[in-house]
Design an enzyme around this catalytic site. Structure first.
Site, PDB file in Angstrom:
ATOM      1  N   GLU A 130       5.981   8.809 -15.321  1.00  0.00           N
ATOM      2  CA  GLU A 130       4.558   9.018 -15.637  1.00  0.00           C
ATOM      3  C   GLU A 130       4.423  10.059 -16.744  1.00  0.00           C
ATOM      4  OE1 GLU A 130       2.152   9.858 -12.196  1.00  0.00           O
ATOM      5  OE2 GLU A 130       0.301   9.911 -13.380  1.00  0.00           O
ATOM      6  N   GLU A 166      -3.722   3.404  -7.289  1.00  0.00           N
ATOM      7  CA  GLU A 166      -4.485   4.223  -6.336  1.00  0.00           C
ATOM      8  C   GLU A 166      -5.990   4.070  -6.597  1.00  0.00           C
ATOM      9  OE1 GLU A 166      -2.846   8.218  -5.773  1.00  0.00           O
ATOM     10  OE2 GLU A 166      -1.025   7.349  -4.932  1.00  0.00           O
ATOM     11  N   GLU A 206       5.499   3.989  -5.054  1.00  0.00           N
ATOM     12  CA  GLU A 206       5.652   5.456  -5.130  1.00  0.00           C
ATOM     13  C   GLU A 206       6.151   5.940  -3.780  1.00  0.00           C
ATOM     14  OE1 GLU A 206       2.405   7.790  -6.723  1.00  0.00           O
ATOM     15  OE2 GLU A 206       1.956   6.230  -8.211  1.00  0.00           O
TER      16      GLU A 206
END
Ligand code: AHR
Length: 514
Positions: free
Chosen positions: A47, A195, A317
């Site tokens: 990320e 998310e 994740e």
């Protein structure tokens, strides 16, 4: 209190009797292997967060730090050895604020942005689509693109797919060629948001389900590229999210994601990565192992809506989340990595291998310098973490056939009413017929003599590697980079189809049977 517990690959507790014996038995059912462990279970995640990309993977062509076309040479070589199968990018939370067009074309023209999620750092977009997809080609891994649904438009995502994968005369293919890349890349995995219940848009599952349907409609398959579309899934114990998505999206998605962190909680201190008590250590492994129950519950919902198993579960994740290292930049999630983290990795893989009928990918958070990383860098220096070594020792299981095992070992009660078996194990047979067994003795004080029955397996010898250290809190620092690293393992005998292994306290071993 320690008990004796029998665990099978279906994970049932068969008998409980008091015992102080430090021994365990395992039976490897080699004749029952049918499920392949997809290599994507060993996936990674990168990320735009802290120094994961800038300083970690990428230093730019003009850096003093040795690099291959801008990618750090030391990190690249270490990742090559790891056999990274898939790399997720650009987030995480960053993905839902990322506008891909800012990251293409001449670097001097790329606009800057504020990385609002992660410390307000200025992002100069010098690492963009070309830099990411070229890295994947060099690593020979599948790219997994996380698209922006939270703050991006349908058109923006549709055009990104066209830019990356169209080989024709389309406007986006022409733009890509103008930016120096003639041939389209192959992009398989496309995440439609991340998310979406939180940093990806604070949505309710019903609303997101409709948005998924809308966004994914316009993400096309160009010129032989076949997208594998992944819907943003639940956090941990949010079974309702999975239920609603399965009900309202169903077969329109190829995969549904799930996030599960080994974390003490989302508010207040998460605990130090390096300073912890024995009780904290055992608690960590108990929390890590709870993923099994969480996986089973999400899978049960998926089975109900999709009995023919068309939609995969992707744990995109996972990993440990500790307090940031003192003195580091807030919001950059930089944490050290001890032998405790290595156990979280080995125990997690032992569980993931059991559920690959539905679980098709896992991406640890994250690859370099963030959370439970493989690698830490500081300026020109690099260290490989204990977690890196577990990934390396376990990569023999990639694409191998999972062999169910029965395990009988001591069990300890740990904080928060969890039970922790003192031994964890997994086994597989690779495409050449070689059997590999990975064993973890989580006991801090006692060695374990493990008797492994090998019915139907012809083996006369076993060779392997072991990861251990004097203290469970040991880690690799820039001053002492080789403090925790694998060594050859010799405490093993095979006689009449029975393997006997002496596992020291707090050790992880992978064996190859010959
Ligand atoms: O991995 C760090 C963050 O954790 C990711 O950006 C987000 O998806 C999750 O909350």
């Amino acid at each position: 209190m320690k008990n004796k517990l029998i665990i099978s690959s279906l994970c049932f507790a068969a008998s409980l009797t008091l015992s102080a014996q430090k021994s365990a038995t395992i039976t490897i059912n080699a004749d029952q292997g049918k499920q392949i462990i997809p290599k994507e279970i060993y996936g990674q995640f990168a990320e735009h967060l802290g120094t994961c990309i800038y300083g970690g993977l990428w230093v730019g062509e003009n850096s003093d730090i040795p690099n291959i076309q801008g990618y750090r040479t030391d990190v690249f070589n270490a990742l090559k050895e790891l056999k990274v199968p898939v790399l997720r990018w650009p987030g995480g939370c960053f993905a839902d604020e990322y506008h891909w067009m800012d990251g293409i074309g001449p670097k001097e023209n790329r606009p800057k942005m504020v990385n609002n999620n992660w410390g307000g750092t200025i992002e100069d977009n010098s690492f963009g689509t070309h830099e990411f997809l070229n890295l994947c080609e060099m690593l020979e891994c599948e790219p997994y693109i996380s698209g922006n649904v939270g703050s991006g438009t349908v058109e923006e995502l549709a055009k990104w797919v066209e830019y990356m994968t169209s080989d024709g005369d389309s406007p986006m293919a022409k733009l890509r060629r103008k930016n120096g890349r003639d041939k389209a890349w192959k992009v398989k995995y496309l995440g439609v948001g991340n998310e979406s219940w939180g940093c990806g848009g604070s949505m309710r599952p019903e609303f997101y389900a409709d948005l998924y349907r809308r966004y994914s409609t316009y993400c096309r398959n160009y010129d032989g590229n076949q997208l594998y579309k992944v819907a943003s899934g639940a956090s941990d114990y949010d079974y309702n999210w999975t239920k609603v998505l399965m009900d309202r999206v169903g077969g329109r998605m190829n995969g549904l994601s799930l996030h599960y962190y080994t974390v003490a909680g989302w508010s207040g201190s998460k605990g130090s990565a390096t300073q912890f008590s024995n009780e904290d250590y055992y608690w960590t492994l108990g929390k890590c192992r709870e993923i099994e129950d969480v996986l089973k519950k999400h899978i049960a919902i998926m089975d109900e809506y999709d009995p023919k198993n068309h939609v995969a579960l992707l744990l995109d994740e996972w990993g440990t989340w500790w307090d940031e290292e003192p003195g580091t930049i807030g919001g950059h999630l930089y944490q050290q990595n001890t032998l405790r983290d290595a156990f979280v990795a080995s125990l997690s893989f032992d569980i993931f291998h059991k559920y690959t009928e539905r679980l098709k990918m896992c991406n640890i958070a994250q690859i370099v310098n963030v959370l439970q990383s493989m690698i830490l860098t500081k300026g020109k220096d690099m260290v490989l973490t204990p977690t890196y070594y577990v990934f390396k020792m376990y990569n023999v299981h990639q694409n191998a056939t999972y062999l169910p095992i029965e395990l009988n070992c001591d069990v300890t009660d740990v904080r928060d009413n969890r039970k922790l078996p003192m031994v964890s194990a997994t086994a597989s047979r690779d495409s050449e017929g070689k059997i590999h067994v990975s064993l973890s003795n989580v006991d801090l004080d006692n060695a374990q003599e493990i008797t492994i029955n090998l019915p139907g397996i012809k083996a006369t010898k076993a060779v392997g590697e072991m990861l251990t250290s004097k203290n469970i809190s040991d880690f690799n620092s820039f001053e002492n980079p080789d403090n925790v690293k694998p060594v050859a393992f010799k405490e093993v005998k095979i006689k009449k189809g029975v393997l006997t292994v002496k596992l020291p306290a707090k050790s992880i071993v992978t064996l190859e049977l010959q």
